[in-house]
Design an enzyme around this catalytic site. Structure first.
Site, short mmCIF file in Angstrom:
data_model
loop_
_atom_site.label_atom_id
_atom_site.label_comp_id
_atom_site.label_asym_id
_atom_site.label_seq_id
_atom_site.Cartn_x
_atom_site.Cartn_y
_atom_site.Cartn_z
N THR A 80 -7.45 46.78 3.39
CA THR A 80 -6.81 46.62 4.55
C THR A 80 -6.91 47.57 5.70
O THR A 80 -7.25 47.56 6.85
CB THR A 80 -5.13 46.28 4.36
OG1 THR A 80 -5.06 45.61 3.17
CG2 THR A 80 -4.61 45.58 5.48
N HIS A 90 -0.67 39.88 5.30
CA HIS A 90 -0.94 39.36 3.81
C HIS A 90 -0.78 38.03 3.52
O HIS A 90 -0.67 37.53 2.10
CB HIS A 90 -0.19 40.46 2.97
CG HIS A 90 -0.71 41.80 2.70
ND1 HIS A 90 -1.87 42.17 3.10
CD2 HIS A 90 0.17 42.80 2.53
CE1 HIS A 90 -1.94 43.63 2.88
NE2 HIS A 90 -0.97 44.00 2.58
N TYR A 138 -15.04 44.41 -0.38
CA TYR A 138 -14.86 45.79 -0.59
C TYR A 138 -16.34 46.32 -1.01
O TYR A 138 -16.66 47.52 -0.34
CB TYR A 138 -13.74 46.29 -1.17
CG TYR A 138 -13.52 47.68 -1.47
CD1 TYR A 138 -12.50 48.31 -0.44
CD2 TYR A 138 -14.20 48.43 -2.15
CE1 TYR A 138 -12.18 49.55 -0.42
CE2 TYR A 138 -13.81 49.88 -2.34
CZ TYR A 138 -12.71 50.49 -1.47
OH TYR A 138 -12.45 51.81 -1.55
#
Ligand code: A3P
Length: 310
Positions: free
Chosen positions: A55, A117, A206
Site C-alpha cells: 500500500t 482496504h 508486488y
C-alpha cells in the site's frame, strides 16, 4: 454481526464480519458513512489494497506519477510527508469519526487520490459507477502473512500486549480473520473487476514491481492517462520516481518522521524488509502446504496466480 478477537487487545480492536469482510469495530461506522455519503468524481483515483501488500509503495508511486507536474523536481512532497499523508485512507482516516469530511480541502493536489482496504463488492456505489480509476496491488499471501504478523507484533509491543505466536497468526490468517480478510475474496473481487473493465481497474503484483519497477511505472502512468513523454523519459523522470519511492529512500525519510501513523505505529514500521520470499524464513512445511492448498482451492480457474516459491 459475527465477532472475533482482533490481533491486538482492546474492544475497539475486535473484528466484525461486515458484508463478508472483517472490519475493526473502530472503523465500522466510517465504512458505513462513506458507503452512504461518498461521491466519487470521474477524475478520482483510488489505491485499493489488502494490508501489507505494498500500500505505502503504491501510494507513493501513484501520487508521484499523477501529480508530477505540480511541484519542482527537487521539492518532491515525499521529502517531507509520508505516503499515508499524501494519499489518505478513506475508512481509517478521512471518514473516521466524521461522516461529512471536507474532501476538497483534504486533497491539496489534484486529482483527488484516496486509499482503501475495503473489498471491491463493498465500495461505495459511486466509485463503481463513475469513470474514476482504481489501482490495486496484491502480494503473495505467504509474504503478506509474515509482514502482517511482524507489523502486528510491533503494534502489540507498543501497547504492551504479549507477542502473538506465529501459529496463532497463521490460524487467524488462514481463516481470513484480519482487517479486510479473507485475502482470496479481496483479491478476486478486484481481479474480476480488472478483467471485466481493464480501463477502470489496474491490477498489479508486488513481485512484478520488485522485478521491473520502470516497466510497471510506465504501465501505471499509461493506465492513469498520464503516460511519460519522450522528453520525460530522456530526462530520467521514470527512474527519478522509482528512486524516490524506493524502499531505501522512503524508509530513510520516514525513520526521522515524528508522530504516529493512523494505525498507532511509528511511520518507519511500514518499512521492514521489502523483499519477496521472506516467508521461507518463517513458515513450517505444513503451514506452506496448507496455505498452498487453500490458495489453489480458492483461485484455480480464476486466471490469477501467485509465484509461491522463492
Ligand atoms: P515487509 O514487511 O515484507 O518488509 P503496506 O504498505 O501495505 O503496509 O505493506 C508493507 C510492506 O511493504 C512491508 O513488507 C514493507 O517493508 C513493504 N514496503 C514498504 N515500502 C516499500 C517500498 N517502497 N518498496 C518495496 N516494499 C515496500
Amino acid at each position: 454481526l459475527p465477532k472475533e478477537e482482533g490481533w491486538t487487545s482492546g474492544s475497539e480492536k475486535s473484528l466484525y464480519l461486515y458484508q463478508g469482510f472483517w472490519c475493526l469495530a473502530r472503523d465500522l461506522k466510517s465504512v458505513i458513512s462513506l458507503q452512504k455519503h461518498f461521491q466519487a468524481f470521474d477524475s478520482d483515483v483510488f489505491v485499493a489494497t489488502s494490508p501489507k501488500c505494498g500500500t505505502t509503495w503504491l501510494k507513493a508511486l501513484t501520487f508521484s506519477t499523477l501529480c508530477r507536474t505540480q511541484y519542482a523536481r527537487d521539492e518532491h512532497p515525499l521529502l517531507n510527508s509520508t505516503p499515508h499523508q499524501l494519499v489518505r485512507f478513506l475508512e481509517f482516516d478521512v471518514y473516521l469519526n466524521n461522516p461529512f469530511p471536507d474532501l476538497e480541502n483534504i486533497c491539496v493536489y489534484k486529482p483527488r487520490i484516496f486509499a482503501t482496504h475495503i473489498p471491491y463488492a463493498s465500495l461505495p456505489t459511486s466509485i463503481k459507477d463513475s469513470k474514476c480509476k482504481i489501482v490495486y496491488i496484491c502480494r503473495n499471501p505467504m509474504d503478506m502473512l509474515i509482514s502482517l504478523w511482524n507489523f502486528m507484533g510491533k503494534l502489540r509491543d507498543q501497547i504492551q500486549d504479549p507477542p502473538m505466536s506465529l501459529d496463532e497468526a497463521f490460524d487467524k490468517f488462514y481463516r481470513g480473520i484480519y482487517l479486510s480478510g479473507p485475502f482470496y475474496e479481496h483479491v478476486l473481487g478486484y481481479w474480476k473487476a480488472s478483467q471485466e473493465n481493464p480501463d477502470k481497474t489496474l491490477f498489479l503484483k508486488y513481485e512484478d514491481l520488485k522485478e521491473d519497477i520502470s516497466c510497471q511505472l510506465k504501465k501505471l502512468a499509461m493506465f492513469l492517462g498520464v503516460p511519460f513523454t519522450e522528453d520525460e523519459e530522456k530526462q530520467g523522470v521514470v527512474e527519478e520516481i522509482a528512486k524516490i519511492c524506493s524502499f531505501r529512500e522512503l524508509k530513510e525519510v520516514q525513520v526521522n518522521k515524528k508522530g504516529l501513523s493512523r494505525f498507532g505505529t511509528p511511520h518507519k514500521d511500514f518499512f521492514r524488509k521489502g523483499q519477496v520470499g521472506d516467508w521461507s524464513n518463517y513458515l513450517t512445511p505444513s503451514m506452506v502446504e496448507r496455505l498452498e492448498k487453500l490458495i489453489h482451492e480458492k483461485l484455480d480457474g480464476s486466471g490469477l496466480t501467485f509465484k509461491l516459491s522463492s
